[in-house]
Design a protein around this motif. Sequence first.
Motif, PDB file in Angstrom:
ATOM      1  N   LEU A   1       7.349  10.652   1.899  1.00 38.53           N
ATOM      2  CA  LEU A   1       7.993  11.306   2.614  1.00 38.53           C
ATOM      3  C   LEU A   1       7.855  12.821   2.033  1.00 38.53           C
ATOM      4  O   LEU A   1       8.228  13.100   0.859  1.00 38.53           O
ATOM      5  N   SER A   2       7.437  13.681   2.848  1.00 39.61           N
ATOM      6  CA  SER A   2       7.610  15.341   2.452  1.00 39.61           C
ATOM      7  C   SER A   2       8.737  15.867   3.359  1.00 39.61           C
ATOM      8  O   SER A   2       9.236  14.957   4.193  1.00 39.61           O
ATOM      9  N   ASP A   3       9.257  16.767   3.080  1.00 36.84           N
ATOM     10  CA  ASP A   3      10.403  17.189   3.745  1.00 36.84           C
ATOM     11  C   ASP A   3      10.414  17.634   5.340  1.00 36.84           C
ATOM     12  O   ASP A   3      11.299  17.354   6.071  1.00 36.84           O
ATOM     13  N   ALA A   4       8.978  17.756   5.678  1.00 39.36           N
ATOM     14  CA  ALA A   4       8.617  17.921   6.980  1.00 39.36           C
ATOM     15  C   ALA A   4       7.023  17.914   7.243  1.00 39.36           C
ATOM     16  O   ALA A   4       6.357  18.313   6.439  1.00 39.36           O
ATOM     17  N   GLY A   5       6.609  17.260   8.244  1.00 37.06           N
ATOM     18  CA  GLY A   5       5.204  16.985   8.562  1.00 37.06           C
ATOM     19  C   GLY A   5       4.521  16.158   7.675  1.00 37.06           C
ATOM     20  O   GLY A   5       5.066  15.040   7.192  1.00 37.06           O
ATOM     21  N   MET A   6       3.214  16.243   7.502  1.00 33.98           N
ATOM     22  CA  MET A   6       2.678  15.118   6.763  1.00 33.98           C
ATOM     23  C   MET A   6       2.293  15.361   5.464  1.00 33.98           C
ATOM     24  O   MET A   6       1.904  16.281   4.604  1.00 33.98           O
ATOM     25  N   PRO A   7       2.830  14.501   4.564  1.00 33.72           N
ATOM     26  CA  PRO A   7       2.423  14.571   3.064  1.00 33.72           C
ATOM     27  C   PRO A   7       0.985  14.867   2.468  1.00 33.72           C
ATOM     28  O   PRO A   7       0.119  14.479   3.488  1.00 33.72           O
ATOM     29  N   THR A   8       1.005  15.494   1.644  1.00 32.52           N
ATOM     30  CA  THR A   8      -0.600  15.884   1.033  1.00 32.52           C
ATOM     31  C   THR A   8      -0.867  17.442   1.708  1.00 32.52           C
ATOM     32  O   THR A   8      -1.745  17.936   1.101  1.00 32.52           O
ATOM     33  N   VAL A   9      -0.317  17.821   2.612  1.00 30.94           N
ATOM     34  CA  VAL A   9      -0.812  18.991   3.782  1.00 30.94           C
ATOM     35  C   VAL A   9       0.218  19.938   3.159  1.00 30.94           C
ATOM     36  O   VAL A   9       1.239  20.118   3.876  1.00 30.94           O
ATOM     37  N   SER A  10      -0.087  20.793   1.960  1.00 36.84           N
ATOM     38  CA  SER A  10       0.715  21.857   1.320  1.00 36.84           C
ATOM     39  C   SER A  10       2.072  21.138   0.879  1.00 36.84           C
ATOM     40  O   SER A  10       2.994  21.884   1.179  1.00 36.84           O
TER      41      SER A  10
ATOM     42  N   MET B   1       0.825  -1.009   0.123  1.00 40.06           N
ATOM     43  CA  MET B   1      -0.092   0.088  -0.037  1.00 40.06           C
ATOM     44  C   MET B   1       0.851   1.440  -0.143  1.00 40.06           C
ATOM     45  O   MET B   1       2.103   1.167   0.042  1.00 40.06           O
ATOM     46  N   ILE B   2       0.024   2.348  -0.142  1.00 39.26           N
ATOM     47  CA  ILE B   2       0.844   3.640  -0.123  1.00 39.26           C
ATOM     48  C   ILE B   2       0.875   4.005   1.583  1.00 39.26           C
ATOM     49  O   ILE B   2      -0.143   4.195   2.220  1.00 39.26           O
ATOM     50  N   ILE B   3       2.161   4.329   1.974  1.00 40.23           N
ATOM     51  CA  ILE B   3       2.155   4.764   3.321  1.00 40.23           C
ATOM     52  C   ILE B   3       2.453   6.402   3.676  1.00 40.23           C
ATOM     53  O   ILE B   3       3.773   6.656   2.948  1.00 40.23           O
ATOM     54  N   LEU B   4       1.671   7.097   3.940  1.00 41.20           N
ATOM     55  CA  LEU B   4       2.141   8.663   4.131  1.00 41.20           C
ATOM     56  C   LEU B   4       2.379   8.662   5.492  1.00 41.20           C
ATOM     57  O   LEU B   4       1.948   8.527   6.598  1.00 41.20           O
ATOM     58  N   ALA B   5       3.818   9.093   5.629  1.00 45.76           N
ATOM     59  CA  ALA B   5       4.420   8.951   6.933  1.00 45.76           C
ATOM     60  C   ALA B   5       4.859  10.387   7.296  1.00 45.76           C
ATOM     61  O   ALA B   5       5.755  11.094   6.490  1.00 45.76           O
ATOM     62  N   ALA B   6       4.560  10.900   8.550  1.00 46.00           N
ATOM     63  CA  ALA B   6       4.547  12.282   8.863  1.00 46.00           C
ATOM     64  C   ALA B   6       5.988  12.335   9.572  1.00 46.00           C
ATOM     65  O   ALA B   6       6.546  11.416  10.040  1.00 46.00           O
ATOM     66  N   THR B   7       6.821  13.225   9.248  1.00 46.42           N
ATOM     67  CA  THR B   7       8.387  13.506   9.564  1.00 46.42           C
ATOM     68  C   THR B   7       8.466  14.662  10.566  1.00 46.42           C
ATOM     69  O   THR B   7       7.474  15.487  10.455  1.00 46.42           O
ATOM     70  N   PRO B   8       9.377  14.712  11.368  1.00 47.13           N
ATOM     71  CA  PRO B   8       9.403  15.851  12.220  1.00 47.13           C
ATOM     72  C   PRO B   8       9.533  16.947  11.547  1.00 47.13           C
ATOM     73  O   PRO B   8      10.012  17.176  10.313  1.00 47.13           O
TER      74      PRO B   8
END
Length: 272
Positions: free
Chosen positions: A79-88, A1-8
Amino acid sequence: MIILAATPIGNLGDASRRLVEVLGDASVVAAEDTRVAQRLLAGLGVANRPRLIPLHDHNERDRAAELVELARDGDVVVLSDAGMPTVSDPGFHLVEAAAAAGVGVTALPGPSAVLTALAVSGLPTDRFTFEGFLPRKPGERASALSALAGERRTMVFFESPNRLAASLHAMADAFGGDRRAVVCRELTKLFEEVRRGPLDELAGWADQGVRGEIAVVVAGAPVRAADPAAALDQVLALVASGTRLKDAAAEVAEATGLGRRDLYQAALDSRR
């Protein structure tokens, strides 16, 4: 599956144990910036070296189908650079494609600049709206803020330090210079700063120059004292246009803050 991983969003100590475990087992990671992802792996002490695939604003639509197919055979961590992917941040189009293809999507909850800024702001948290980044062009920014002038919920914005002063001045013009607001800078980092005050005061402070990652929290529009007679006229006008009296009273009550039952009864009395 797709796992959206929140990062610090700043402090690596905020990384969850689940995040470390998932990254330790990951074979494919789609990252907003692969260099940032490599630093995150190293900073968390993750020895695993997964396949890193760039996923950013400029290529997400083209890469979505490929990543969805990879997710049919194994997990794809996003992964986004920080926080939750998809949110801005990248990830929305990938989730949209995965949902359409019947591929599972889940998330590892974690740090969020939106919720962190809201929590420390001291402004009402029971109802809020996230507006992301304002338009860069002054005219478009003014139009966007004008549309929010009557918003009663607390508003959360992201902004770059270079545009912060201009945005705060534009907010003061649209909402009034005395509207309460909070600028949150470098949340969870060494030089974290939370500055509260009216928009006019914060705009003057920002004119001196501000650095770091910025979130702005603005109080919702105050409830204006409503004229009961004018509100009754609105109810009667809605009824005359075909709206049921019950619905008309509820709509005007929501807009004015007056009691729904009082408006309903006043409308019945006016018919006698």
